[in-house]
Design a protein around this motif. Structure first.
Motif, short mmCIF file in Angstrom:
data_model
loop_
_atom_site.label_atom_id
_atom_site.label_comp_id
_atom_site.label_asym_id
_atom_site.label_seq_id
_atom_site.Cartn_x
_atom_site.Cartn_y
_atom_site.Cartn_z
N ILE A 16 15.22 12.59 71.05
CA ILE A 16 13.95 13.30 71.13
C ILE A 16 14.22 14.66 71.76
N VAL A 17 13.80 15.69 71.06
CA VAL A 17 13.98 17.06 71.53
C VAL A 17 12.67 17.80 71.30
N ARG A 18 12.04 18.18 72.37
CA ARG A 18 10.81 18.97 72.30
C ARG A 18 10.96 20.07 73.35
N GLN A 19 11.19 21.28 72.90
CA GLN A 19 11.41 22.35 73.85
C GLN A 19 10.55 23.57 73.58
N ALA A 20 9.39 23.31 72.96
CA ALA A 20 8.44 24.40 72.72
C ALA A 20 7.14 24.06 73.43
N GLY A 21 6.56 25.01 74.07
CA GLY A 21 5.30 24.75 74.75
C GLY A 21 5.51 24.11 76.11
N GLY A 22 4.45 23.54 76.65
CA GLY A 22 4.41 23.00 78.01
C GLY A 22 5.54 22.06 78.41
N LEU A 23 5.34 20.76 78.21
CA LEU A 23 6.30 19.76 78.68
C LEU A 23 7.51 19.72 77.75
N HIS A 24 8.67 19.96 78.30
CA HIS A 24 9.90 19.88 77.53
C HIS A 24 10.44 18.46 77.61
N ARG A 25 11.05 18.00 76.53
CA ARG A 25 11.62 16.66 76.50
C ARG A 25 13.01 16.70 75.86
N TYR A 26 13.92 15.94 76.43
CA TYR A 26 15.23 15.77 75.81
C TYR A 26 15.78 14.41 76.22
N GLY A 27 16.12 13.62 75.24
CA GLY A 27 16.79 12.35 75.47
C GLY A 27 17.58 12.00 74.24
N HIS A 28 18.80 11.57 74.41
CA HIS A 28 19.68 11.21 73.30
C HIS A 28 20.44 9.96 73.69
N ILE A 29 20.37 8.95 72.83
CA ILE A 29 21.00 7.67 73.17
C ILE A 29 21.55 7.01 71.91
N ILE A 30 22.69 6.37 72.05
CA ILE A 30 23.30 5.61 70.95
C ILE A 30 23.48 4.18 71.43
#
Length: 118
Positions: A16-30
């Motif tokens: 999950i990558v959300r880096q536009a606007g207010g709350l930024h999110r990043y998580g990557h898992i295998i």
């Protein structure tokens, strides 16, 4: 309840990558999903430099949530399943618990999709 019939380990990747606007999110898992002779278990096999330990419970919650009765795998039994957390990445400022909860659910879904595709 249905049971996963695994002849070989499944692999799934969730990001999950959300880096536009207010709350930024990043998580990557295998994850790797394997059959085992024991009860349902989750194995944490990543280093804190990959995914900090502070996100471990969020990852577990995301995986376990997929097996609730109203969720995607709610009709499946978890007996005999081992979910291994084998790789992932985090971002110093954009990663949070919610990001890893979502990424782990996406990884489990991707693993199941590979079972259906195979």
């Amino acid at each position: 309840m249905k049971k996963f019939e695994l002849k070989s380990p499944l692999r799934g990747e969730g990001r999950i990558v959300r880096q536009a606007g207010g709350l930024h999110r990043y998580g990557h898992i295998i994850v790797a999903v394997e059959a085992t002779q024991t009860e349902f278990s989750i194995s944490w096999e990543v280093l804190p430099a990959q995914i900090p330990d502070v996100f471990k419970e969020a990852v577990y919650r995301g995986i376990k949530a997929m097996f609730r009765p109203d969720a995607k795998f709610g009709t499946y039994s978890t007996d005999g399943l081992l979910v291994r957390i084998i790789d992932g990445r985090s971002h110093e400022t954009d990663s949070n618990e919610g990001s890893f909860e979502i990424a782990s659910a996406l990884a489990l879904t991707a693993a199941q999709d590979s079972l259906l595709a195979g």
